[in-house]
Design a protein around this motif. Sequence first.
Motif, mmCIF file in Angstrom:
data_model
loop_
_atom_site.group_PDB
_atom_site.id
_atom_site.type_symbol
_atom_site.label_atom_id
_atom_site.label_comp_id
_atom_site.label_asym_id
_atom_site.label_seq_id
_atom_site.Cartn_x
_atom_site.Cartn_y
_atom_site.Cartn_z
ATOM 1 N N GLY A 1 -34.230 -18.936 34.382
ATOM 2 C CA GLY A 1 -34.841 -17.719 33.521
ATOM 3 C C GLY A 1 -33.259 -16.530 32.508
ATOM 4 N N GLY A 2 -32.826 -16.288 31.381
ATOM 5 C CA GLY A 2 -32.288 -15.177 30.997
ATOM 6 C C GLY A 2 -31.014 -16.060 30.758
ATOM 7 N N TRP A 3 -30.341 -15.507 29.960
ATOM 8 C CA TRP A 3 -28.995 -16.232 29.943
ATOM 9 C C TRP A 3 -27.946 -15.563 29.758
ATOM 10 N N GLN A 4 -26.916 -15.705 29.667
ATOM 11 C CA GLN A 4 -25.529 -15.334 29.788
ATOM 12 C C GLN A 4 -24.602 -16.133 28.332
ATOM 13 N N ILE B 1 -23.343 -19.837 24.343
ATOM 14 C CA ILE B 1 -24.061 -18.438 24.931
ATOM 15 C C ILE B 1 -25.437 -20.244 25.500
ATOM 16 N N ALA B 2 -25.642 -19.334 26.798
ATOM 17 C CA ALA B 2 -25.990 -20.827 27.951
ATOM 18 C C ALA B 2 -27.059 -19.903 28.810
ATOM 19 N N PRO B 3 -28.137 -20.885 28.302
ATOM 20 C CA PRO B 3 -29.789 -20.640 29.947
ATOM 21 C C PRO B 3 -28.785 -20.265 31.293
ATOM 22 N N VAL B 4 -29.722 -19.669 31.880
ATOM 23 C CA VAL B 4 -29.445 -19.347 32.501
ATOM 24 C C VAL B 4 -30.555 -20.231 33.801
ATOM 25 N N GLU C 1 -23.297 -6.684 26.321
ATOM 26 C CA GLU C 1 -21.754 -5.257 25.803
ATOM 27 C C GLU C 1 -20.399 -5.924 25.990
ATOM 28 N N PRO C 2 -20.165 -5.753 24.802
ATOM 29 C CA PRO C 2 -18.586 -5.999 25.153
ATOM 30 C C PRO C 2 -17.814 -5.637 26.105
ATOM 31 N N TYR D 1 -12.017 -10.671 30.354
ATOM 32 C CA TYR D 1 -12.239 -11.638 29.183
ATOM 33 C C TYR D 1 -12.289 -12.825 28.721
ATOM 34 N N GLY D 2 -13.547 -13.009 28.449
ATOM 35 C CA GLY D 2 -14.302 -14.300 28.447
ATOM 36 C C GLY D 2 -15.271 -13.907 29.408
ATOM 37 N N GLN D 3 -14.866 -13.644 30.303
ATOM 38 C CA GLN D 3 -16.442 -13.232 31.844
ATOM 39 C C GLN D 3 -17.526 -13.563 30.842
ATOM 40 N N TYR D 4 -18.461 -14.502 32.047
ATOM 41 C CA TYR D 4 -19.382 -14.879 31.570
ATOM 42 C C TYR D 4 -20.559 -13.747 32.438
ATOM 43 N N VAL D 5 -21.374 -12.895 31.062
ATOM 44 C CA VAL D 5 -22.160 -11.690 31.736
ATOM 45 C C VAL D 5 -23.984 -12.013 30.842
ATOM 46 N N SER D 6 -24.918 -11.007 31.218
ATOM 47 C CA SER D 6 -26.001 -11.402 30.605
ATOM 48 C C SER D 6 -26.317 -11.145 29.703
ATOM 49 N N CYS D 7 -27.284 -12.021 28.912
ATOM 50 C CA CYS D 7 -27.075 -10.928 27.000
ATOM 51 C C CYS D 7 -28.300 -11.463 26.537
ATOM 52 N N ASP D 8 -28.557 -11.199 25.848
ATOM 53 C CA ASP D 8 -30.030 -11.338 24.976
ATOM 54 C C ASP D 8 -30.049 -13.473 24.645
ATOM 55 N N ALA D 9 -30.966 -13.730 23.856
ATOM 56 C CA ALA D 9 -31.222 -15.158 23.839
ATOM 57 C C ALA D 9 -30.475 -15.247 22.490
#
Length: 373
Positions: free
Chosen positions: A202-205, A196-199, A240-241, A227-235
Motif C-alpha cells: 500500500g501507498g505510493w513513492q 510515481i509508483a505503487p509500493v 515534499e520537494p 536528488y531523485g531519491q524515492y520518497v513517500s507521496c500521495d497518489a
Amino acid sequence: MTTMTCKYCGREITNPKARFCPGCGKPLDSSPQPQNAPQNQRQTRARRPSNSRPEWDTYQDPNRWMKWVIAVVVIVVVLVAALVIWGMTFLNGESILSLFMEDKDTGSHTQSQVIDDAPSSSYSSSLATARPDEEEEEEDAYVEPAQASDSQVVLRNVPDDAVITVNGAEVDYEMVGHDAVVQRSYIPDVAQVRVIAPVDGGGWQTAAVWYNYKYGNDMTMGDSGDYGQYVSCDADGKAEPSEKVVDVLTWAYYDGFLRCINDQTLSYMAFSTATNTSDQSENVFSDANSKNIYDVDDFTAVCDPESILYQDGKVIYNAYFRSTCTRRSTGDSKQVENHRTIELVWEDGVWKVNRIAFLSEDDFNARNYAQLP
C-alpha cells in the motif's frame, strides 16, 4: 535246486522266491536262469561290478527348471511390491521411475530429460518439478541496458508499474529491464520529470529530477543524495520537494521570466500558476523591462537552502537573482540583482511558483521572509 542269475550284475540268487537282486537291487525275471548256462552268456551279462551304484540313484527330473522359474517370479513380485510401498511412504507420491532417470554425466536428473526420453504416459504427470539453477535464472533475468540517444531519453531504476510525468503531464514510455525509455519529443529542453509508483503493501513513492538538454539524455532515479531519491507521496505524486528540486525550479522559473521579457510574451511561464503569471505580467510588459534585453545564457538564480520551509502542503523560501540587461536602443549593459521570497504550490502534478515578493539583502541574510501579496 534251481538257481537264478541276475541279468544286471550276474550274481547267483539261491532264493527261488526273491524278486529283487540282493546285489544290485534290480527286479528279477520271473523265470530262473540255469546254473549251467553258458559261461560266455554269464560274462556278457556281468557288465557292471557288484559295487556299482544303481541307475535310479543318478536320476534327474526333466522338469526341475520350473521350480527355479517359480522361485524367481515370486522374488520379483515381492521386491516390486516392497518398492511400491516404500515409494508411497517416503517419496511423497514421486514416481520411482524418476529415481533411475539420471543424467549420465552429472548423475542427477532434470524434468526436461525425463520428459524428452520417457514415452507419453501417466508417469510424466508424477515427475517432480525441477528447480532451475540460480545462475541460469540470473543469466535469463539479465537484460542489456537501454542506450540513450538524440531521439530517446533513458531513466534508470524505474519500477515496471510506474507512471512517468513531464511537467505534470503523463507520457508513454517503454521498459527495457529496469530502464524507462521516453521519446525525446515528449520532453521540452528544460522540464521536471517525475516517476510515481505503487509500493508493496500500500501507498505510493515518487522520485523527481530535472531534465536539461544540455546535460545529456541519460538520468538515474535515486542517483545520489536527496536528488531523485524515492520518497513517500500521495497518489498524484505530491511530496515534499528536495533542496535540489527547489533550486533548479528557481533557475527554471527565472529563465522563463527573462525570456518572457525579451520576447514580450507570457508563454514561457511554464512553472508559474495562473495567479502568479497574472501578477508578473505587469513587470514583463513594463516600460522599463520592455526596453531591455536580458542575457539568458549568463544569469544566476539560486535558492537559500537553509530558508526552505515545507508547511501545510506549500513551500516557502528565499532566493537570489542576478542577470545582465542591455538597453535595446543604445546597447548599454548593466548588472541587475535582487532577492525574493517565493511560495511554491503543487498544481497539475508539478511544483509551481504561486507568489513572489522583493526582499531586502539584510532580510535575506537574516533569513526573514518578505510579505507575500
